[in-house]
Scaffold this motif. Structure first.
Motif, PDB file in Angstrom:
ATOM      1  N   LYS A  57      20.901 -17.126  52.756  1.00  0.00           N
ATOM      2  CA  LYS A  57      21.277 -15.995  51.887  1.00  0.00           C
ATOM      3  C   LYS A  57      20.968 -16.299  50.412  1.00  0.00           C
ATOM      4  O   LYS A  57      21.736 -15.974  49.514  1.00  0.00           O
ATOM      5  CB  LYS A  57      22.768 -15.637  52.036  1.00  0.00           C
ATOM      6  N   ILE A  58      19.855 -16.997  50.203  1.00  0.00           N
ATOM      7  CA  ILE A  58      19.409 -17.305  48.840  1.00  0.00           C
ATOM      8  C   ILE A  58      17.958 -16.843  48.745  1.00  0.00           C
ATOM      9  O   ILE A  58      17.177 -17.060  49.680  1.00  0.00           O
ATOM     10  CB  ILE A  58      19.476 -18.827  48.542  1.00  0.00           C
ATOM     11  N   GLU A  59      17.610 -16.212  47.631  1.00  0.00           N
ATOM     12  CA  GLU A  59      16.262 -15.635  47.514  1.00  0.00           C
ATOM     13  C   GLU A  59      15.170 -16.657  47.189  1.00  0.00           C
ATOM     14  O   GLU A  59      14.094 -16.615  47.740  1.00  0.00           O
ATOM     15  CB  GLU A  59      16.248 -14.540  46.436  1.00  0.00           C
ATOM     16  N   HIS A  60      15.441 -17.579  46.271  1.00  0.00           N
ATOM     17  CA  HIS A  60      14.332 -18.397  45.751  1.00  0.00           C
ATOM     18  C   HIS A  60      14.021 -19.596  46.638  1.00  0.00           C
ATOM     19  O   HIS A  60      14.685 -20.626  46.553  1.00  0.00           O
ATOM     20  CB  HIS A  60      14.614 -18.841  44.333  1.00  0.00           C
ATOM     21  N   ILE A  61      13.026 -19.446  47.470  1.00  0.00           N
ATOM     22  CA  ILE A  61      12.623 -20.496  48.399  1.00  0.00           C
ATOM     23  C   ILE A  61      11.255 -21.031  47.976  1.00  0.00           C
ATOM     24  O   ILE A  61      10.336 -20.253  47.733  1.00  0.00           O
ATOM     25  CB  ILE A  61      12.496 -19.949  49.839  1.00  0.00           C
ATOM     26  N   THR A  62      11.142 -22.345  47.866  1.00  0.00           N
ATOM     27  CA  THR A  62       9.844 -22.959  47.606  1.00  0.00           C
ATOM     28  C   THR A  62       9.404 -23.714  48.860  1.00  0.00           C
ATOM     29  O   THR A  62      10.202 -24.427  49.466  1.00  0.00           O
ATOM     30  CB  THR A  62       9.932 -23.955  46.430  1.00  0.00           C
ATOM     31  N   VAL A  63       8.154 -23.531  49.248  1.00  0.00           N
ATOM     32  CA  VAL A  63       7.614 -24.266  50.393  1.00  0.00           C
ATOM     33  C   VAL A  63       6.443 -25.111  49.906  1.00  0.00           C
ATOM     34  O   VAL A  63       5.559 -24.621  49.200  1.00  0.00           O
ATOM     35  CB  VAL A  63       7.132 -23.305  51.508  1.00  0.00           C
ATOM     36  N   LEU A  64       6.466 -26.398  50.238  1.00  0.00           N
ATOM     37  CA  LEU A  64       5.353 -27.295  49.904  1.00  0.00           C
ATOM     38  C   LEU A  64       4.668 -27.719  51.201  1.00  0.00           C
ATOM     39  O   LEU A  64       5.303 -28.300  52.080  1.00  0.00           O
ATOM     40  CB  LEU A  64       5.852 -28.545  49.178  1.00  0.00           C
ATOM     41  N   ILE A  65       3.379 -27.397  51.315  1.00  0.00           N
ATOM     42  CA  ILE A  65       2.622 -27.815  52.496  1.00  0.00           C
ATOM     43  C   ILE A  65       1.838 -29.078  52.151  1.00  0.00           C
ATOM     44  O   ILE A  65       1.033 -29.090  51.219  1.00  0.00           O
ATOM     45  CB  ILE A  65       1.644 -26.705  52.951  1.00  0.00           C
ATOM     46  N   LYS A  66       2.103 -30.132  52.885  1.00  0.00           N
ATOM     47  CA  LYS A  66       1.423 -31.407  52.634  1.00  0.00           C
ATOM     48  C   LYS A  66       0.455 -31.667  53.784  1.00  0.00           C
ATOM     49  O   LYS A  66       0.853 -31.623  54.954  1.00  0.00           O
ATOM     50  CB  LYS A  66       2.451 -32.546  52.573  1.00  0.00           C
ATOM     51  N   GLU A  67      -0.809 -31.875  53.450  1.00  0.00           N
ATOM     52  CA  GLU A  67      -1.825 -32.108  54.463  1.00  0.00           C
ATOM     53  C   GLU A  67      -2.179 -33.595  54.528  1.00  0.00           C
ATOM     54  O   GLU A  67      -2.602 -34.174  53.533  1.00  0.00           O
ATOM     55  CB  GLU A  67      -3.056 -31.271  54.147  1.00  0.00           C
ATOM     56  N   ASN A  68      -1.998 -34.180  55.687  1.00  0.00           N
ATOM     57  CA  ASN A  68      -2.209 -35.619  55.852  1.00  0.00           C
ATOM     58  C   ASN A  68      -3.447 -35.880  56.706  1.00  0.00           C
ATOM     59  O   ASN A  68      -3.510 -35.447  57.862  1.00  0.00           O
ATOM     60  CB  ASN A  68      -0.989 -36.239  56.540  1.00  0.00           C
ATOM     61  N   PRO A  69      -4.427 -36.627  56.184  1.00  0.00           N
ATOM     62  CA  PRO A  69      -5.603 -36.969  56.985  1.00  0.00           C
ATOM     63  C   PRO A  69      -5.185 -37.877  58.149  1.00  0.00           C
ATOM     64  O   PRO A  69      -4.231 -38.641  58.019  1.00  0.00           O
ATOM     65  CB  PRO A  69      -6.510 -37.717  56.005  1.00  0.00           C
ATOM     66  N   PRO A  70      -5.914 -37.810  59.293  1.00  0.00           N
ATOM     67  CA  PRO A  70      -5.494 -38.561  60.486  1.00  0.00           C
ATOM     68  C   PRO A  70      -5.465 -40.080  60.293  1.00  0.00           C
ATOM     69  O   PRO A  70      -4.826 -40.764  61.075  1.00  0.00           O
ATOM     70  CB  PRO A  70      -6.517 -38.151  61.553  1.00  0.00           C
ATOM     71  N   GLU A  71      -6.116 -40.578  59.264  1.00  0.00           N
ATOM     72  CA  GLU A  71      -6.060 -42.036  59.059  1.00  0.00           C
ATOM     73  C   GLU A  71      -4.814 -42.434  58.245  1.00  0.00           C
ATOM     74  O   GLU A  71      -4.572 -43.609  58.019  1.00  0.00           O
ATOM     75  CB  GLU A  71      -7.334 -42.556  58.377  1.00  0.00           C
ATOM     76  N   ASN A  72      -4.033 -41.443  57.818  1.00  0.00           N
ATOM     77  CA  ASN A  72      -2.817 -41.755  57.056  1.00  0.00           C
ATOM     78  C   ASN A  72      -1.534 -41.505  57.835  1.00  0.00           C
ATOM     79  O   ASN A  72      -0.441 -41.578  57.273  1.00  0.00           O
ATOM     80  CB  ASN A  72      -2.791 -40.928  55.753  1.00  0.00           C
ATOM     81  N   VAL A  73      -1.656 -41.181  59.102  1.00  0.00           N
ATOM     82  CA  VAL A  73      -0.473 -40.886  59.913  1.00  0.00           C
ATOM     83  C   VAL A  73      -0.429 -41.814  61.119  1.00  0.00           C
ATOM     84  O   VAL A  73      -1.430 -41.958  61.831  1.00  0.00           O
ATOM     85  CB  VAL A  73      -0.494 -39.428  60.415  1.00  0.00           C
ATOM     86  N   GLY A  74       0.709 -42.436  61.329  1.00  0.00           N
ATOM     87  CA  GLY A  74       0.883 -43.278  62.514  1.00  0.00           C
ATOM     88  C   GLY A  74       1.914 -42.671  63.444  1.00  0.00           C
ATOM     89  O   GLY A  74       2.976 -42.235  62.993  1.00  0.00           O
ATOM     90  N   VAL A  75       1.578 -42.597  64.718  1.00  0.00           N
ATOM     91  CA  VAL A  75       2.534 -42.111  65.714  1.00  0.00           C
ATOM     92  C   VAL A  75       2.650 -43.187  66.794  1.00  0.00           C
ATOM     93  O   VAL A  75       1.638 -43.630  67.349  1.00  0.00           O
ATOM     94  CB  VAL A  75       2.079 -40.764  66.312  1.00  0.00           C
ATOM     95  N   ASP A  76       3.874 -43.629  67.036  1.00  0.00           N
ATOM     96  CA  ASP A  76       4.113 -44.690  68.021  1.00  0.00           C
ATOM     97  C   ASP A  76       3.264 -45.928  67.754  1.00  0.00           C
ATOM     98  O   ASP A  76       2.787 -46.584  68.683  1.00  0.00           O
ATOM     99  CB  ASP A  76       3.886 -44.171  69.450  1.00  0.00           C
ATOM    100  N   GLY A  77       3.046 -46.240  66.492  1.00  0.00           N
ATOM    101  CA  GLY A  77       2.385 -47.490  66.133  1.00  0.00           C
ATOM    102  C   GLY A  77       0.875 -47.412  66.011  1.00  0.00           C
ATOM    103  O   GLY A  77       0.215 -48.402  65.707  1.00  0.00           O
ATOM    104  N   GLN A  78       0.327 -46.218  66.202  1.00  0.00           N
ATOM    105  CA  GLN A  78      -1.124 -46.062  66.209  1.00  0.00           C
ATOM    106  C   GLN A  78      -1.535 -44.961  65.230  1.00  0.00           C
ATOM    107  O   GLN A  78      -0.911 -43.901  65.194  1.00  0.00           O
ATOM    108  CB  GLN A  78      -1.543 -45.658  67.616  1.00  0.00           C
ATOM    109  N   LEU A  79      -2.615 -45.191  64.479  1.00  0.00           N
ATOM    110  CA  LEU A  79      -3.114 -44.134  63.586  1.00  0.00           C
ATOM    111  C   LEU A  79      -3.565 -42.933  64.418  1.00  0.00           C
ATOM    112  O   LEU A  79      -4.173 -43.103  65.481  1.00  0.00           O
ATOM    113  CB  LEU A  79      -4.306 -44.641  62.769  1.00  0.00           C
ATOM    114  N   LEU A  80      -3.315 -41.728  63.920  1.00  0.00           N
ATOM    115  CA  LEU A  80      -3.830 -40.519  64.599  1.00  0.00           C
ATOM    116  C   LEU A  80      -5.342 -40.600  64.755  1.00  0.00           C
ATOM    117  O   LEU A  80      -5.904 -40.173  65.768  1.00  0.00           O
ATOM    118  CB  LEU A  80      -3.465 -39.263  63.810  1.00  0.00           C
ATOM    119  N   LEU A  81      -6.013 -41.162  63.772  1.00  0.00           N
ATOM    120  CA  LEU A  81      -7.467 -41.362  63.809  1.00  0.00           C
ATOM    121  C   LEU A  81      -7.890 -42.087  65.081  1.00  0.00           C
ATOM    122  O   LEU A  81      -8.854 -41.683  65.750  1.00  0.00           O
ATOM    123  CB  LEU A  81      -7.866 -42.208  62.592  1.00  0.00           C
TER     124      LEU A  81
END
Lengths: 66, 66, 66, 66, 66, 66
Positions: free
Chosen positions: E32-56
């Motif tokens: 019930k608040i009007e002023h919403i800011t959304v920040l979209i952050k784009e991460n290249p696959p070599e900068n993200v690790g899932v379960d110990g492994q780079l997405l790349l």
């Protein structure tokens, strides 16, 4: 979760791979949870300030002194 | 610590230098701690939404009206 | 936007008020944008590590040496 | 990933449940990725500054005027 | 505030527009608040690790198996 | 910098101590930078959503099934 965000300077892919692997290993051991996400954020030296000074300027000064 | 993260639009190096210097000065005064890190994050207008609309689109609309 | 997040130790309301007022003033001057949000995050000393050691433990050690 | 962090005021569990369910539904549709993590961060009004003023103080002022 | 940060892979402008519009709609309804800011952050696959492994690396492996 | 933020469930001090020590050790080795800050963020199960469901509710369901 857990989600681990690492804010640092730019590094190469080999180091990213090692960082993700090792940090995840530790987190799994401590949290006893399998799904760990690691986000590596690379910050250019002109976007980081340490003790009031841009890293960019600190590096230049260090070179001049060097 | 403290670590201060500033999410804003892109700015030039001169402004970054001023931002880091001044924000750090205030933080040192208030926290009485020397080691302050400032991270400046630059967000392109297509990655920021305000009130449900991308900044990119708001700027275009403003130009058309202008 | 801009949104400024300050990660630090706990502080009292008076300091929060001053911090928000002054940091916002600087950000308005540099970004030439009015709507600034500041988030103050207070971290207990057992949740912060500096150079591999919890702040909690560093404080205890400092007292013992005192 | 994706990981969605929502910084807002405190809300009750029912609203958290709805927020997580609906935001995740949208993210799955857009990213076409199943594993979405949502972190809800609740900020007390004395830790948030808007336009240079703590939310705590804005609320007091609004009451006095009200 | 609220400020919503979305950490995900790169997406196109159309999807960003949809994401911001829909996520903001939900947040307005719940907070019930009007002023919403959304920040979209784009991460290249070599900068993200899932379960110990780079997405790349996960993507490469998936292709080899595919 | 580097600053490492770990978003997870609540853990005890002993685990925090171990987490900070080990994660810092890895980061020093990879970044070749001494000053590492680690922030441990503890999220209650009603503030975390995984795959559209609060952790709070997933735990309840698991108990009922258990």
């Amino acid at each position: 979760m857990p989600t681990i965000t690492i804010e640092g300077p730019p590094i190469d892919v080999k180091k990213k791979r090692e960082l993700v692997k090792k940090v995840t290993g530790i987190a799994v051991n401590i949290y006893k949870i399998e799904h760990i996400t690691v986000l590596i954020k690379e910050n250019p030296p002109e976007n980081v300030g340490v003790d009031g000074q841009l890293l960019l300027d600190r590096k230049k000064l260090a070179k001049q002194k060097g």
